[in-house]
Design a protein around this motif. Structure first.
Motif, PDB file in Angstrom:
ATOM      1  N   GLY A  43     -21.065 -21.575  -9.647  1.00  0.00           N
ATOM      2  CA  GLY A  43     -21.862 -20.477 -10.177  1.00  0.00           C
ATOM      3  C   GLY A  43     -21.688 -19.174  -9.431  1.00  0.00           C
ATOM      4  N   GLY A  44     -20.633 -19.056  -8.636  1.00  0.00           N
ATOM      5  CA  GLY A  44     -20.395 -17.834  -7.885  1.00  0.00           C
ATOM      6  C   GLY A  44     -19.873 -16.698  -8.747  1.00  0.00           C
ATOM      7  N   PHE A  45     -20.022 -15.484  -8.228  1.00  0.00           N
ATOM      8  CA  PHE A  45     -19.525 -14.277  -8.862  1.00  0.00           C
ATOM      9  C   PHE A  45     -18.580 -13.561  -7.903  1.00  0.00           C
ATOM     10  N   VAL A  46     -17.849 -12.582  -8.431  1.00  0.00           N
ATOM     11  CA  VAL A  46     -17.037 -11.713  -7.570  1.00  0.00           C
ATOM     12  C   VAL A  46     -17.587 -10.300  -7.635  1.00  0.00           C
ATOM     13  N   GLY A  47     -17.413  -9.579  -6.524  1.00  0.00           N
ATOM     14  CA  GLY A  47     -17.771  -8.176  -6.501  1.00  0.00           C
ATOM     15  C   GLY A  47     -16.753  -7.347  -7.263  1.00  0.00           C
ATOM     16  N   GLU A  48     -17.019  -6.049  -7.330  1.00  0.00           N
ATOM     17  CA  GLU A  48     -16.143  -5.146  -8.067  1.00  0.00           C
ATOM     18  C   GLU A  48     -15.033  -4.640  -7.153  1.00  0.00           C
ATOM     19  N   GLY A  49     -13.792  -4.862  -7.578  1.00  0.00           N
ATOM     20  CA  GLY A  49     -12.646  -4.390  -6.819  1.00  0.00           C
ATOM     21  C   GLY A  49     -12.206  -5.367  -5.750  1.00  0.00           C
ATOM     22  N   ALA A  50     -10.921  -5.313  -5.447  1.00  0.00           N
ATOM     23  CA  ALA A  50     -10.337  -6.120  -4.374  1.00  0.00           C
ATOM     24  C   ALA A  50     -10.027  -5.224  -3.179  1.00  0.00           C
ATOM     25  N   PHE A  51      -9.807  -5.855  -2.045  1.00  0.00           N
ATOM     26  CA  PHE A  51      -9.468  -5.155  -0.807  1.00  0.00           C
ATOM     27  C   PHE A  51      -8.143  -5.726  -0.316  1.00  0.00           C
ATOM     28  N   VAL A  52      -7.118  -4.890  -0.224  1.00  0.00           N
ATOM     29  CA  VAL A  52      -5.803  -5.336   0.223  1.00  0.00           C
ATOM     30  C   VAL A  52      -5.739  -5.192   1.744  1.00  0.00           C
ATOM     31  N   ASP A  53      -5.638  -6.327   2.416  1.00  0.00           N
ATOM     32  CA  ASP A  53      -5.650  -6.372   3.881  1.00  0.00           C
ATOM     33  C   ASP A  53      -4.222  -6.611   4.365  1.00  0.00           C
ATOM     34  N   HIS A  54      -3.504  -5.530   4.659  1.00  0.00           N
ATOM     35  CA  HIS A  54      -2.106  -5.659   5.064  1.00  0.00           C
ATOM     36  C   HIS A  54      -1.975  -6.330   6.430  1.00  0.00           C
ATOM     37  N   ALA A  55      -2.919  -6.092   7.323  1.00  0.00           N
ATOM     38  CA  ALA A  55      -2.843  -6.702   8.651  1.00  0.00           C
ATOM     39  C   ALA A  55      -2.933  -8.214   8.559  1.00  0.00           C
ATOM     40  N   PHE A  56      -3.769  -8.699   7.645  1.00  0.00           N
ATOM     41  CA  PHE A  56      -3.960 -10.139   7.531  1.00  0.00           C
ATOM     42  C   PHE A  56      -3.116 -10.754   6.428  1.00  0.00           C
ATOM     43  N   ASN A  57      -2.325  -9.921   5.751  1.00  0.00           N
ATOM     44  CA  ASN A  57      -1.411 -10.376   4.694  1.00  0.00           C
ATOM     45  C   ASN A  57      -2.167 -11.076   3.574  1.00  0.00           C
ATOM     46  N   THR A  58      -3.295 -10.473   3.166  1.00  0.00           N
ATOM     47  CA  THR A  58      -4.105 -11.061   2.107  1.00  0.00           C
ATOM     48  C   THR A  58      -4.607  -9.980   1.149  1.00  0.00           C
ATOM     49  N   THR A  59      -4.989 -10.415  -0.034  1.00  0.00           N
ATOM     50  CA  THR A  59      -5.752  -9.595  -0.957  1.00  0.00           C
ATOM     51  C   THR A  59      -7.102 -10.276  -1.119  1.00  0.00           C
ATOM     52  N   ASP A  60      -8.159  -9.570  -0.734  1.00  0.00           N
ATOM     53  CA  ASP A  60      -9.481 -10.179  -0.623  1.00  0.00           C
ATOM     54  C   ASP A  60     -10.366  -9.822  -1.810  1.00  0.00           C
ATOM     55  N   VAL A  61     -11.184 -10.785  -2.208  1.00  0.00           N
ATOM     56  CA  VAL A  61     -12.276 -10.546  -3.143  1.00  0.00           C
ATOM     57  C   VAL A  61     -13.564 -10.972  -2.454  1.00  0.00           C
ATOM     58  N   LEU A  68     -25.600 -16.575  -0.696  1.00  0.00           N
ATOM     59  CA  LEU A  68     -24.388 -16.782   0.097  1.00  0.00           C
ATOM     60  C   LEU A  68     -23.354 -15.753  -0.352  1.00  0.00           C
ATOM     61  N   PHE A  69     -22.570 -15.251   0.591  1.00  0.00           N
ATOM     62  CA  PHE A  69     -21.524 -14.314   0.219  1.00  0.00           C
ATOM     63  C   PHE A  69     -20.436 -14.313   1.287  1.00  0.00           C
ATOM     64  N   GLY A  70     -19.306 -13.725   0.946  1.00  0.00           N
ATOM     65  CA  GLY A  70     -18.213 -13.604   1.914  1.00  0.00           C
ATOM     66  C   GLY A  70     -16.912 -13.297   1.206  1.00  0.00           C
ATOM     67  N   VAL A  71     -15.957 -12.785   1.966  1.00  0.00           N
ATOM     68  CA  VAL A  71     -14.655 -12.488   1.372  1.00  0.00           C
ATOM     69  C   VAL A  71     -13.814 -13.759   1.351  1.00  0.00           C
ATOM     70  N   ALA A  72     -13.055 -13.902   0.281  1.00  0.00           N
ATOM     71  CA  ALA A  72     -12.089 -14.988   0.140  1.00  0.00           C
ATOM     72  C   ALA A  72     -10.763 -14.357  -0.251  1.00  0.00           C
ATOM     73  N   SER A  73      -9.677 -15.029   0.074  1.00  0.00           N
ATOM     74  CA  SER A  73      -8.384 -14.357   0.042  1.00  0.00           C
ATOM     75  C   SER A  73      -7.350 -15.029  -0.838  1.00  0.00           C
ATOM     76  N   PHE A  74      -6.564 -14.170  -1.489  1.00  0.00           N
ATOM     77  CA  PHE A  74      -5.283 -14.558  -2.055  1.00  0.00           C
ATOM     78  C   PHE A  74      -4.233 -14.276  -0.974  1.00  0.00           C
ATOM     79  N   HIS A  75      -3.266 -15.156  -0.850  1.00  0.00           N
ATOM     80  CA  HIS A  75      -2.192 -14.924   0.110  1.00  0.00           C
ATOM     81  C   HIS A  75      -1.274 -13.829  -0.417  1.00  0.00           C
ATOM     82  N   GLY A  76      -0.949 -12.875   0.459  1.00  0.00           N
ATOM     83  CA  GLY A  76      -0.025 -11.809   0.101  1.00  0.00           C
ATOM     84  C   GLY A  76      -0.730 -10.546  -0.351  1.00  0.00           C
ATOM     85  N   THR A  77       0.014  -9.448  -0.395  1.00  0.00           N
ATOM     86  CA  THR A  77      -0.546  -8.140  -0.722  1.00  0.00           C
ATOM     87  C   THR A  77       0.138  -7.497  -1.935  1.00  0.00           C
TER      88      THR A  77
END
Length: 252
Positions: free
Chosen positions: A213-231, A142-151
């Motif tokens: 037991g999940g992991f995170v990938g390397e680096g975050a993606f700052v999504d200004h359009a969606f106002n999130t910082t994604d992992v 299973l995988f997918g991006v999850a977000s912190f609110h804000g950039t």
């Protein structure tokens, strides 16, 4: 707040169900969190993207209020992603390690709950239904991006850093944020992090994946359009221990 008996969980069965999911996503991601996107329909109040028509949508409904949709999860298998040219996560991350693994993949996305249904049993019920879907389709990863609110990355430094230091995916699962948008997560050393404060700052959904037991990938993606910082979160079903598997599947 409704108890377990007032909820129903099912897959979307047609265009009306899909619109109900998109309307809830609009209420949460756009109205509540300030997000936007090229296909967001502000007139109709729908949060839409090009992947929706090709995915399955898991719905949580409040049966006490006319089966109103109060929770959603978008599920996309590899065969579905092929119809639309790839997975959503590939717009933000190099997911080559997953694609090259020859394992059965399921991308999770657009997960949200109505504000009145948070903090109780609602998310667990969605996860139990998701566990059934995973079993039915014999999913391996299973995988997918999850977000912190804000950039504001500076404000998120403790949380991003502890994710990198404690939960970085092993090499065979280590997806990486695309180079043009790569935001390092190892911003401060582990011995400088207030671990308690960092985890308080981390969204509940991300913490739940980590507990399973999940992991995170390397680096975050700052999504200004969606106002999130994604992992990007990755969960290998084979790596889950027995206790985590019981929690995920809702077993006693």
């Amino acid at each position: 707040m409704p108890d377990n008996r007032s909820y129903g969980v099912r897959l979307a069965a047609g265009p009306d169900d899909l619109r109900a999911a998109q309307a809830l996503r609009y209420a949460v991601f756009v109205r509540e969190l300030g997000g936007d996107g090229p296909l967001v329909d502000h007139v109709a109040g729908l949060e839409v993207d090009r992947f929706d028509a090709h995915a399955d949508h898991l719905l949580l409904t409040d049966k006490a209020r006319g089966d109103t949709v109060v929770g959603v999860y978008r599920l996309m298998r590899a065969d579905q992603a092929a119809r639309v040219g790839g997975f959503y996560s590939a717009d933000e991350y190099d997911i080559g390690p997953l694609l090259d693994s020859n394992r059965r993949l399921l991308e999770l996305g657009r997960s949200c709950l109505h504000a009145d249904h948070r903090g109780g049993s609602a998310m667990m019920l969605l996860w139990q239904a998701l566990a059934g879907y995973v079993a039915d389709h014999r999913i391996d990863v299973l995988f997918g991006v999850a977000s912190f609110h804000g950039t504001d990355v500076a404000a998120l430094t403790p949380a991003l850093s502890i994710l990198h230091h404690r939960h970085l995916a092993p090499p065979d699962l280590r997806v990486r944020a695309l180079a043009d948008h790569f935001q390092p997560m190892d911003l401060i050393p582990m011995n400088q992090i207030d671990a308690r404060a960092a985890m308080v700052q981390t969204p509940a959904l991300i913490k739940a994946y980590l507990r399973l037991g999940g992991f995170v990938g390397e680096g975050a993606f700052v999504d200004h359009a969606f106002n999130t910082t994604d992992v990007c979160l990755v969960m290998d079903m084979d790596r889950m221990n027995a206790t985590q598997a019981r929690l995920y599947g809702g077993a006693p």
